[in-house]
Design an enzyme around this catalytic site. Structure first.
Site, mmCIF file in Angstrom:
data_model
loop_
_atom_site.group_PDB
_atom_site.id
_atom_site.type_symbol
_atom_site.label_atom_id
_atom_site.label_comp_id
_atom_site.label_asym_id
_atom_site.label_seq_id
_atom_site.Cartn_x
_atom_site.Cartn_y
_atom_site.Cartn_z
ATOM 1 N N CYS A 80 0.838 -1.200 0.000
ATOM 2 C CA CYS A 80 0.000 0.000 0.000
ATOM 3 C C CYS A 80 0.881 1.263 0.000
ATOM 4 O O CYS A 80 1.545 1.532 -0.991
ATOM 5 C CB CYS A 80 -0.970 -0.050 1.183
ATOM 6 S SG CYS A 80 -2.285 1.169 1.011
ATOM 7 N N HIS A 169 -3.713 -5.227 0.321
ATOM 8 C CA HIS A 169 -3.165 -5.669 1.616
ATOM 9 C C HIS A 169 -3.157 -7.200 1.692
ATOM 10 O O HIS A 169 -4.164 -7.797 2.069
ATOM 11 C CB HIS A 169 -4.017 -5.101 2.760
ATOM 12 C CG HIS A 169 -3.785 -3.649 2.987
ATOM 13 N ND1 HIS A 169 -2.830 -3.170 3.850
ATOM 14 C CD2 HIS A 169 -4.368 -2.566 2.437
ATOM 15 C CE1 HIS A 169 -2.835 -1.860 3.827
ATOM 16 N NE2 HIS A 169 -3.763 -1.460 2.978
ATOM 17 N N GLU A 171 -1.911 -9.027 3.841
ATOM 18 C CA GLU A 171 -1.935 -9.505 5.230
ATOM 19 C C GLU A 171 -3.348 -9.679 5.780
ATOM 20 O O GLU A 171 -3.525 -10.338 6.799
ATOM 21 C CB GLU A 171 -1.127 -8.558 6.142
ATOM 22 C CG GLU A 171 -1.742 -7.180 6.397
ATOM 23 C CD GLU A 171 -1.487 -6.150 5.290
ATOM 24 O OE1 GLU A 171 -1.164 -6.569 4.163
ATOM 25 O OE2 GLU A 171 -1.635 -4.952 5.545
#
Ligand code: XMP
Length: 538
Positions: A80, A169, A171
């Protein structure tokens, strides 16, 4: 063999810790450091991840990193803001997105030959959350994935340079193949040996403790919670009876908790001194209604009782603490100030001259639980909910009396037992999420059975002892206290959402509490999230 590690440079994103947890799930050690604290000349570093940030790259206060300290030295992955910052700094263009790009999107084109996307499915779902977007990548860079609205969803630097950026993202759970992307980076690209596991942690940490404390004696304050208990068992494995644990009963623990936990500790072979100081605490608290005053009295009494006990162990040289990694991570907030929150027992007399031993200081909560399992600790100790240091005192309004403590203990006991007994079956995505979060599960044909207790972060009952309500029991009018049930989901207690407990469960608990706990005639459910509320009421 030297421990390998990934460095995660934190630019202030709310998901930085999550990146750390995902890397650890790949059995790879990582450290989260402020964006400007990249270690120089650390030969154990095998790769660097740049996190997201609440800033735009154009914000005058935006965090900046001199990329020359990592570029060409390690494989780099920018996530990001990390991706936008590298693109912007190296000659690309970043502009405000027409509308904020937020939520689920699908990758409409993916360079399947790129090592970052090895094994990806076409149209893989990713999670976006950004206000700016990359509108041009630097000369020579290649676009390696796009979505319908985000042209440069991922890029790699030119000439095969091992530098990647992704605007989504990986994660977060909603990036369905996010863990695969991180695995491709950490394992294939950075070359992680994946040898960071609970068992290897136990072996190396036991050896380190033996070396650190030698033949000295160590004191540890036990709370009954997971962190201090795992810490104690680990130390016990290293130094056996040279560890003395102190467990203080302040009179506001859960029903039977002192005896149950003492019994558990003794079964684990720990050398524990149990101190029943409940009379002292309750008499010092008599008539005090102000929440802050109550906390201060409990804190002061605790230090006094603990110190008196610790002083008896005259040859102790070390104080062990169950501090874990999230307590120590220097997180960045958007004002650029570094916040360091580090809990410690505090107040131990200086003349005791104790050195600090914190064997869990690199672990996330779920890793502490895994280490506990690897040490053979019983599951009910490992999966215990967090419980506040001042105990039920922060869940009783107004002054504290033994009778109010008794009422709350009874209601709390019914609630917690019911949470443990009520099981739900999860499947598909839900199951994957629970497994990833380290919830103990009973696998059956792809479905898992999990108790409500194990699905939530923390639960308890609050006694509204400054409020009374009218009720009717049999033919009798009652005028008694309400209680509030609290249950929240969370990953770190910094933010929390109220748990959506099933109605039939709440009905059953309400009936049981009102029927069995004398002094309570009404049950409410707390539907506030944190922020703006907090988990505890006081
Ligand atoms: P709050 O109420 O601030 O709580 O949302 C966040 C987490 O911290 C626990 N808590 C405490 N733990 N001493 C502790 O050791 C305290 O004074 C204390 N106050 C709150 C709370 O139970 C939750 O897990």
């Amino acid at each position: 063999m030297q421990q390998q590690k990934i460095i995660i440079l934190d630019f202030g994103s709310q998901t930085t810790q999550l990146i750390g947890r995902r890397v650890r799930e790949l059995d790879t050690f990582c450290e989260i450091l402020p964006y400007n604290k990249m270690p120089l000349d650390d030969s154990s570093v095998i790769g660097v991840i740049l996190s997201g940030s609440p800033f735009s790259v154009y914000d005058p206060a935006a965090f900046k990193l001199d990329l020359s300290c990592i570029r060409g030295k390690y494989p780099i992955l920018g996530i990001c803001y990390g991706a936008q910052y590298m693109s912007h700094t190296l000659g690309g263009r970043v502009e405000p997105a027409g509308s904020r790009e937020y939520g689920r999107q699908n990758l409409t084109s993916i360079d399947m030959d790129n090592p970052l996307f090895r094994g990806f499915q076409p149209n893989s779902q990713v999670w976006m959350s950004h206000g700016d977007t990359i509108t041009a990548i630097p000369d020579g860079f290649q676009c390696i994935a796009s979505t319908e609205t985000v042209k440069y969803a991922a890029y790699q630097a030119g000439g095969g340079e091992r530098l990647w950026g992704v605007q989504f993202h990986p994660e977060v759970f909603h990036s369905v193949q996010g863990s695969l992307l991180l695995k491709n980076f950490v394992v294939d690209i950075c070359g992680s040996r994946q040898d960071w596991s609970a068992a290897s942690f136990v072996d190396t940490t036991v050896a380190e403790i033996c070396q650190q404390v030698g033949s000295d004696r160590v004191i540890l304050g036990l709370s009954g919670g997971v962190d201090s208990s795992v810490c104690a068992v680990l130390l016990n494995r290293a130094i056996g009876q040279r560890l003395t644990c102190i467990f203080v009963d302040h009179g506001m623990l859960r029903k039977n908790e002192f005896n149950d936990v003492m019994h558990d500790y003794q079964c684990l072979g720990l050398n524990v001194v149990g101190v029943d100081a409940s009379e002292k605490f309750l008499s010092d608290l008599a008539g005090v209604a102000d929440p802050e005053k109550k906390r201060k009295i409990i804190g002061r009494d605790f230090v006094e009782v603990f110190n008196a006990e610790a002083k008896k162990i005259t040859d102790a040289k070390w104080l062990a603490q169950g501090t874990i990694y999230p307590d120590r991570i220097e997180s960045l907030n958007i004002t650029g100030k570094v916040i360091k929150s580090h809990h410690n027992v505090g107040g131990l007399p200086k003349e005791m001259n104790l050195q600090l031993c914190e064997p869990l200081k690199w672990l996330f909560k779920d890793e502490v639980r895994r280490v506990g399992r690897s040490l053979g600790m019983p599951e009910h100790l490992i999966t215990r909910h967090p419980f506040p240091g001042p105990g039920l005192a922060v869940r009783i309004q107004g002054d504290i009396t033994p009778e109010k403590v008794r009422i709350l203990q009874e209601a709390d006991d019914i609630y917690v037992r019911a949470l443990r007994a009520y099981k739900t079956r999860l499947s598909g995505e839900e199951a994957r999420r629970e497994l990833a979060a380290g919830v103990p599960v009973d696998m059956r044909e792809g479905e898992i059975e999990v108790s409500l207790y194990d699905q939530i972060w923390q639960a308890g009952v609050i006694l509204l002892s400054t409020v009374r309500s009218v009720g009717v029991m049999g033919d009798e009018r009652t005028y008694e206290h309400p209680v509030a049930l609290r249950a929240v989901t969370s990953t770190d207690a910094m933010t929390a959402d109220w748990a959506h407990l099933p109605y039939d469960f709440m009905a059953q608990v309400s009936t049981e509490i009102i029927n069995k706990v004398k002094g309570v005639n009404r049950v409410c459910y707390d539907i506030s999230s944190k922020p703006p509320s907090t988990i505890e009421w006081e």
